[in-house]
Design a protein around this motif. Structure first.
Motif, PDB file in Angstrom:
ATOM      1  N   ILE A  29       0.833  -1.209   0.000  1.00  0.00           N
ATOM      2  CA  ILE A  29       0.000   0.000   0.000  1.00  0.00           C
ATOM      3  C   ILE A  29       0.864   1.253   0.000  1.00  0.00           C
ATOM      4  N   LEU A  30       1.920   1.240   0.800  1.00  0.00           N
ATOM      5  CA  LEU A  30       2.818   2.397   0.863  1.00  0.00           C
ATOM      6  C   LEU A  30       3.484   2.663  -0.481  1.00  0.00           C
ATOM      7  N   PHE A  31       3.850   1.589  -1.192  1.00  0.00           N
ATOM      8  CA  PHE A  31       4.418   1.781  -2.530  1.00  0.00           C
ATOM      9  C   PHE A  31       3.345   2.263  -3.506  1.00  0.00           C
ATOM     10  N   ASN A  32       2.147   1.688  -3.432  1.00  0.00           N
ATOM     11  CA  ASN A  32       1.073   2.078  -4.349  1.00  0.00           C
ATOM     12  C   ASN A  32       0.661   3.534  -4.155  1.00  0.00           C
ATOM     13  N   LEU A  33       0.740   4.028  -2.915  1.00  0.00           N
ATOM     14  CA  LEU A  33       0.404   5.427  -2.627  1.00  0.00           C
ATOM     15  C   LEU A  33       1.594   6.363  -2.838  1.00  0.00           C
ATOM     16  N   GLU A  34       2.721   5.783  -3.247  1.00  0.00           N
ATOM     17  CA  GLU A  34       3.965   6.523  -3.492  1.00  0.00           C
ATOM     18  C   GLU A  34       4.498   7.186  -2.236  1.00  0.00           C
ATOM     19  N   ILE A  35       4.138   6.651  -1.085  1.00  0.00           N
ATOM     20  CA  ILE A  35       4.790   7.070   0.163  1.00  0.00           C
ATOM     21  C   ILE A  35       6.186   6.461   0.209  1.00  0.00           C
ATOM     22  N   LEU A  36       6.271   5.196  -0.189  1.00  0.00           N
ATOM     23  CA  LEU A  36       7.563   4.588  -0.515  1.00  0.00           C
ATOM     24  C   LEU A  36       7.713   4.676  -2.028  1.00  0.00           C
ATOM     25  N   LEU A  37       8.866   5.102  -2.494  1.00  0.00           N
ATOM     26  CA  LEU A  37       9.042   5.423  -3.912  1.00  0.00           C
ATOM     27  C   LEU A  37       9.643   4.268  -4.702  1.00  0.00           C
ATOM     28  N   SER A  38       9.120   4.103  -5.902  1.00  0.00           N
ATOM     29  CA  SER A  38       9.627   3.121  -6.857  1.00  0.00           C
ATOM     30  C   SER A  38      10.174   3.880  -8.063  1.00  0.00           C
ATOM     31  N   GLU A  39      11.402   3.576  -8.448  1.00  0.00           N
ATOM     32  CA  GLU A  39      12.077   4.339  -9.506  1.00  0.00           C
ATOM     33  C   GLU A  39      12.255   3.484 -10.756  1.00  0.00           C
ATOM     34  N   LYS A  40      11.980   4.093 -11.900  1.00  0.00           N
ATOM     35  CA  LYS A  40      12.227   3.433 -13.174  1.00  0.00           C
ATOM     36  C   LYS A  40      13.539   3.958 -13.733  1.00  0.00           C
TER      37      LYS A  40
END
Length: 341
Positions: A29-40
């Motif tokens: 959930i934290l990744f989906n809400l971009e509270i935790l960030l995923s980088e391309k």
């Protein structure tokens, strides 16, 4: 009776699943809400190969197949965590490395593809940046066992699951073997059902595709393992010992038996487990004493000290696995199309 006992054990373990489920769910959930960030990563394409369970689905053979299928069009490197290694941080893998320094699977890939850069790093983003800095011509990095590593947003995600225990029929650890949620399947681009029997029925395949479609819109491909054993005489009635450090040793033993060998002794070790040289000597001396050949996979072969392999190589047969995917052209075209988007 054993099936009933297994079901009872699974039910009793369900209360332990809930806190694990909540931790994993909150993280997603934290990744989906971009509270935790995923980088391309920029200026380089990435393919993540992984599973939802604790190993044994064929990630390393899949990585090697992708190298074979894409190397004519891309400058490829492989990045792995290097599970089980004693070192930390970023490290380039060399063919002569000790597997304890880099991990058995990265070393195996490097030895099979010496011209392909292979690196290990716990932080995949750091590993990608360092690989790109060291090899400016790279334009594709294959991320081994990276579906859970959400800090990287790959261009293509390949999910592997097995015929006998597909992810949608499994349970979260400790009641089952899943280490991630089934719902994660909706985020992948391609799903491959590995260890499909050569005589698998069309009806069964359609049934698995139908169940999978409830969790994911990704296309399904079926993969068969073709096994051969190098450097041994004709297998008829030949007695052997099997040494396994893979997640599913029963599959390996069955493959050896199907090739015509008579399995007299099985040495089972944990997945990725280190085998002490003294233990290797004990195993190989046992084989000599009882006139057995010693069967290992390539994964065990990289763990065998070179001097012992040279001394006992006349006893050792290596179980080699060929990955055969139905509709291979369609499979690779989907991946190429995603890489070009």
């Amino acid at each position: 009776m054993s099936a009933i006992i297994f079901s009872i054990k699974r039910i009793l373990l369900i209360p332990l699943v809930l806190p694990i489920y909540l931790v994993i769910k909150i993280r997603h959930i934290l990744f989906n809400l971009e509270i935790l960030l995923s980088e391309k990563p920029e200026e380089i394409r990435t393919i993540a190969v992984g599973n939802l369970s604790f190993g044994g689905t064929g990630k390393t053979p899949m990585v090697q197949l992708l190298i074979q299928l894409l190397s004519s069009e891309y400058q490829i490197a492989v990045l792995s965590r290097g599970y089980g290694r004693t070192t930390k941080g970023f490290r380039i893998v060399e063919p002569e490395d000790d597997y304890q320094d880099v991990g058995d699977e990265p070393l195996l890939i490097k030895q099979n593809f010496p011209d392909v850069p292979v690196a290990v790093c716990e932080d995949r983003l750091e590993g990608i940046r360092k690989l790109k800095g060291m090899y400016p011509d790279l334009n594709l990095i294959i991320l081994d066992d990276a579906l859970q590593h959400r800090k990287v947003h790959p261009d293509v995600s390949v999910l592997l699951t097995t015929w006998d225990k597909p992810y949608f029929s499994d349970c979260l650890f400790p009641a089952g073997t899943l280490r991630d949620l089934k719902e994660r399947a909706k985020n992948v681009d391609v799903t491959v059902i590995t260890k499909t029997p050569a005589d698998a029925s069309i009806q069964r395949k359609k049934a698995l595709q139908s169940i999978h479609s409830k969790y994911s819109g990704s296309p399904v491909f079926f993969c068969t393992f073709i096994n051969t054993i190098a450097a041994l005489p004709h297998p008829t009635h030949q007695k052997v010992a099997v040494v396994s450090t893979i997640a599913n040793p029963d599959q390996m033993v069955q493959s050896v038996r199907l090739l015509g060998f008579c399995v007299k002794k099985i040495y089972r070790f944990k997945d990725h487990q280190t085998i002490d040289p003294a233990k290797w000597i004990e195993i190989l001396e046992y084989c000599m004493r009882f006139n057995l050949f010693c069967i290992v996979t390539q994964k065990e072969k990289v763990k065998l000290p070179k001097e012992l392999y040279q001394a006992y190589r006349h006893l050792i047969g290596i179980l080699e696995i060929e990955f055969v995917i139905e509709n291979k052209t369609e499979f690779i075209n989907i991946i190429k199309k995603k890489l070009m988007q």
